[in-house]
Scaffold this motif. Structure first.
Motif, mmCIF file in Angstrom:
data_model
loop_
_atom_site.group_PDB
_atom_site.id
_atom_site.type_symbol
_atom_site.label_atom_id
_atom_site.label_comp_id
_atom_site.label_asym_id
_atom_site.label_seq_id
_atom_site.Cartn_x
_atom_site.Cartn_y
_atom_site.Cartn_z
ATOM 1 N N LEU A 129 0.841 -1.211 0.000
ATOM 2 C CA LEU A 129 0.000 0.000 0.000
ATOM 3 C C LEU A 129 0.870 1.252 0.000
ATOM 4 C CD1 LEU A 129 -2.783 -1.030 2.542
ATOM 5 C CD2 LEU A 129 -3.055 -0.696 0.080
ATOM 6 N N ARG A 130 1.955 1.222 0.778
ATOM 7 C CA ARG A 130 2.872 2.372 0.853
ATOM 8 C C ARG A 130 3.534 2.638 -0.491
ATOM 9 N NH1 ARG A 130 6.305 5.553 0.265
ATOM 10 N NH2 ARG A 130 7.461 6.758 1.824
ATOM 11 N N ILE A 131 3.936 1.582 -1.180
ATOM 12 C CA ILE A 131 4.643 1.720 -2.456
ATOM 13 C C ILE A 131 3.763 2.386 -3.506
ATOM 14 C CG2 ILE A 131 5.576 0.390 -4.413
ATOM 15 C CD1 ILE A 131 6.673 -1.599 -2.307
ATOM 16 N N PHE A 132 2.455 2.074 -3.500
ATOM 17 C CA PHE A 132 1.572 2.607 -4.538
ATOM 18 C C PHE A 132 0.839 3.887 -4.133
ATOM 19 C CE2 PHE A 132 2.137 -1.713 -6.058
ATOM 20 C CZ PHE A 132 2.228 -1.533 -7.428
ATOM 21 N N SER A 133 0.543 4.046 -2.840
ATOM 22 C CA SER A 133 -0.256 5.201 -2.418
ATOM 23 C C SER A 133 0.490 6.520 -2.567
ATOM 24 C CB SER A 133 -0.716 5.022 -0.964
ATOM 25 O OG SER A 133 0.397 4.882 -0.096
ATOM 26 N N ASN A 134 1.787 6.536 -2.256
ATOM 27 C CA ASN A 134 2.557 7.775 -2.349
ATOM 28 C C ASN A 134 2.656 8.299 -3.786
ATOM 29 O OD1 ASN A 134 4.089 9.820 -0.956
ATOM 30 N ND2 ASN A 134 5.903 8.982 -1.946
ATOM 31 N N PRO A 135 2.996 7.446 -4.784
ATOM 32 C CA PRO A 135 3.010 7.944 -6.163
ATOM 33 C C PRO A 135 1.651 8.433 -6.656
ATOM 34 C CG PRO A 135 4.254 5.895 -6.007
ATOM 35 C CD PRO A 135 3.556 6.089 -4.697
ATOM 36 N N ILE A 136 0.567 7.776 -6.205
ATOM 37 C CA ILE A 136 -0.772 8.231 -6.602
ATOM 38 C C ILE A 136 -1.031 9.637 -6.055
ATOM 39 C CG2 ILE A 136 -3.252 7.859 -6.257
ATOM 40 C CD1 ILE A 136 -2.647 4.833 -6.364
ATOM 41 N N ALA A 137 -0.681 9.847 -4.783
ATOM 42 C CA ALA A 137 -0.845 11.175 -4.186
ATOM 43 C C ALA A 137 0.026 12.199 -4.910
ATOM 44 C CB ALA A 137 -0.481 11.125 -2.698
ATOM 45 N N ASN A 138 1.275 11.835 -5.210
ATOM 46 C CA ASN A 138 2.186 12.737 -5.928
ATOM 47 C C ASN A 138 1.628 13.129 -7.286
ATOM 48 O OD1 ASN A 138 5.328 11.228 -4.796
ATOM 49 N ND2 ASN A 138 3.974 12.689 -3.815
ATOM 50 N N MET A 139 1.034 12.161 -7.983
ATOM 51 C CA MET A 139 0.500 12.418 -9.321
ATOM 52 C C MET A 139 -0.616 13.461 -9.265
ATOM 53 S SD MET A 139 -1.148 9.709 -12.019
ATOM 54 C CE MET A 139 -2.507 9.260 -10.931
ATOM 55 N N TYR A 140 -1.532 13.313 -8.306
ATOM 56 C CA TYR A 140 -2.646 14.261 -8.208
ATOM 57 C C TYR A 140 -2.204 15.587 -7.606
ATOM 58 C CZ TYR A 140 -6.134 11.036 -9.936
ATOM 59 O OH TYR A 140 -6.865 10.205 -10.754
ATOM 60 N N GLU A 141 -1.187 15.578 -6.766
ATOM 61 C CA GLU A 141 -0.632 16.837 -6.263
ATOM 62 C C GLU A 141 -0.059 17.645 -7.415
ATOM 63 O OE1 GLU A 141 0.865 16.059 -1.696
ATOM 64 O OE2 GLU A 141 1.969 15.101 -3.322
ATOM 65 N N LYS A 142 0.571 16.969 -8.343
ATOM 66 C CA LYS A 142 1.135 17.653 -9.516
ATOM 67 C C LYS A 142 0.008 18.248 -10.370
ATOM 68 C CE LYS A 142 4.089 16.986 -13.583
ATOM 69 N NZ LYS A 142 4.869 18.206 -13.341
ATOM 70 N N LYS A 143 -1.073 17.479 -10.546
ATOM 71 C CA LYS A 143 -2.205 17.964 -11.342
ATOM 72 C C LYS A 143 -2.861 19.183 -10.699
ATOM 73 C CE LYS A 143 -3.615 13.664 -13.635
ATOM 74 N NZ LYS A 143 -4.719 12.696 -13.856
ATOM 75 N N VAL A 144 -3.112 19.109 -9.404
ATOM 76 C CA VAL A 144 -3.817 20.185 -8.699
ATOM 77 C C VAL A 144 -2.961 21.447 -8.604
ATOM 78 C CG1 VAL A 144 -4.742 20.892 -6.460
ATOM 79 C CG2 VAL A 144 -5.310 18.656 -7.375
ATOM 80 N N SER A 145 -1.662 21.271 -8.355
ATOM 81 C CA SER A 145 -0.794 22.434 -8.143
ATOM 82 C C SER A 145 -0.408 23.144 -9.432
ATOM 83 C CB SER A 145 0.483 22.007 -7.405
ATOM 84 O OG SER A 145 1.247 21.109 -8.187
ATOM 85 N N THR A 146 -0.560 22.479 -10.569
ATOM 86 C CA THR A 146 -0.214 23.093 -11.854
ATOM 87 C C THR A 146 -1.106 24.310 -12.111
ATOM 88 O OG1 THR A 146 0.475 20.968 -12.783
ATOM 89 C CG2 THR A 146 -0.008 22.731 -14.341
ATOM 90 N N GLY A 147 -0.488 25.456 -12.222
ATOM 91 C CA GLY A 147 -1.236 26.693 -12.440
ATOM 92 C C GLY A 147 -1.815 27.295 -11.174
ATOM 93 N N GLY A 148 -1.493 26.703 -10.030
ATOM 94 C CA GLY A 148 -2.004 27.218 -8.763
ATOM 95 C C GLY A 148 -0.893 27.377 -7.743
ATOM 96 N N SER A 149 -1.259 27.310 -6.461
ATOM 97 C CA SER A 149 -0.294 27.474 -5.379
ATOM 98 C C SER A 149 0.046 26.116 -4.780
ATOM 99 C CB SER A 149 -0.865 28.393 -4.292
ATOM 100 O OG SER A 149 -0.051 28.365 -3.138
ATOM 101 N N SER A 150 1.321 25.764 -4.807
ATOM 102 C CA SER A 150 1.750 24.476 -4.258
ATOM 103 C C SER A 150 1.583 24.444 -2.738
ATOM 104 C CB SER A 150 3.212 24.203 -4.634
ATOM 105 O OG SER A 150 4.058 25.237 -4.171
ATOM 106 N N LEU A 151 1.777 25.605 -2.077
ATOM 107 C CA LEU A 151 1.617 25.664 -0.624
ATOM 108 C C LEU A 151 0.177 25.393 -0.212
ATOM 109 C CD1 LEU A 151 3.808 28.641 0.676
ATOM 110 C CD2 LEU A 151 3.939 26.252 1.371
ATOM 111 N N PHE A 152 -0.780 25.979 -0.935
ATOM 112 C CA PHE A 152 -2.180 25.744 -0.598
ATOM 113 C C PHE A 152 -2.609 24.317 -0.959
ATOM 114 C CE2 PHE A 152 -2.455 30.319 -0.104
ATOM 115 C CZ PHE A 152 -3.375 30.436 0.941
ATOM 116 N N THR A 153 -1.977 23.727 -1.966
ATOM 117 C CA THR A 153 -2.238 22.319 -2.268
ATOM 118 C C THR A 153 -1.885 21.460 -1.072
ATOM 119 O OG1 THR A 153 -1.807 22.611 -4.645
ATOM 120 C CG2 THR A 153 -1.618 20.374 -3.769
ATOM 121 N N SER A 154 -0.730 21.719 -0.500
ATOM 122 C CA SER A 154 -0.284 20.983 0.681
ATOM 123 C C SER A 154 -1.184 21.283 1.883
ATOM 124 C CB SER A 154 1.168 21.353 0.989
ATOM 125 O OG SER A 154 1.680 20.557 2.035
#
Length: 285
Positions: free
Chosen positions: A10-35
């Protein structure tokens, strides 16, 4: 043993999934507010369950280590999300293998610990593997590449979260998997908000279409942190970190599949070599 193995997967797959959507959400926005929004949602979800625990009986060391870990993790995740916003997932993911090299270098200068032959071999493999990964960039494997903002931020995140992992182990031993997760979410929210206020960032509201993406991020991060806590409770940190390196390969696959990042074969070869190098450092005496 079955539960520990399941938690590692679960650890191996969950972190990359979160990273992928963090990249999508933060693109064109604020990375700090994403976090911040990610921590906030997880923290609010924890509140109803918090009343079932006896927080008053926790020792001072629990609170001390929890707040230190929270500060390190919040700062590290802020750097990580900003790096994802700026760079390629398939480049930034494999950098996690350098965590072992950083540990060895710190040991040389702060603890006078000279690396064994296995340590030197592991470092050589990581550097060699990273040549294949970084050579796919315009700067190539050079000092110019390491001056790039996304690369610098990723290495900063690596160092901060590496230190946090050791402190987090202390928090888990003083409490439980669940309590340490709750403190992780709450302190992450607090310290990310402090970073936002200190940096005087303009308020960025969460957009309605982003809500499903944030829920996926929160689910991924929650599973990642809970499974990490569980594995740390039942396994030596070094062994766990070695197994977690497999997530770098998943990051690479996601980067190529969902963001159409090129040079797959060369990046995969380099990532595998770096992962092997990291495992050699951590597991060999």
């Amino acid at each position: 043993m079955f539960l520990t193995t399941l938690a590692i997967i679960l650890r191996i797959f969950s972190n990359p999934i979160a990273n992928m959507y963090e990249k999508k959400v933060s693109t064109g926005g604020s990375s700090l507010f994403t976090s911040f929004y990610s921590y906030l949602i997880m923290g609010l979800c924890c509140v109803p369950f918090a009343f079932h625990f006896d927080w008053k009986s926790m020792p001072f060391d629990f609170w001390k280590y929890a707040f230190i870990a929270g500060a390190l993790c919040a700062t590290g995740r802020a750097c990580m999300v900003k790096a994802l916003q700026l760079g390629e997932l398939s480049i930034l993911g494999p950098i996690n293998s350098y965590k072992s090299v950083v540990g060895l270098i710190i040991g040389i200068f702060m603890l006078a610990e000279i690396p064994s032959l296995y340590g030197v071999l592991g470092m050589a493999l990581i550097i060699w593997g990273s040549w294949f990964v970084f050579d796919t960039q315009a700067e190539g494997f050079s000092w110019k590449l390491f001056k790039r903002k996304d690369i610098l931020l990723r290495f900063t995140a690596l160092i901060l979260t590496g230190i946090e992992a050791v402190i987090l182990k202390k928090v888990i031993l003083l409490s439980s998997v669940t309590m340490s997760y709750m403190m992780w979410a709450w302190t992450g929210t607090l310290f990310t908000l402090i970073i936002i206020l200190l940096s005087r960032k303009e308020f960025t509201p969460m957009k309605k279409p982003q809500i499903p993406q944030y829920l996926i991020i929160c689910a991924g991060l929650a599973i990642m942190q809970l499974s990490t806590n569980f594995v740390f409770q039942n396994m030596k940190v070094g062994y766990a970190l070695a197994l977690f390196q497999l997530s770098t390969i998943v990051n690479l696959l996601f980067g190529v599949k969902f963001f159409h990042e090129g040079h797959f074969a060369k990046k995969m070869l380099g990532t595998i070599i770096m992962t092997v190098g990291s495992v050699v450092i951590i597991l060999c005496p």
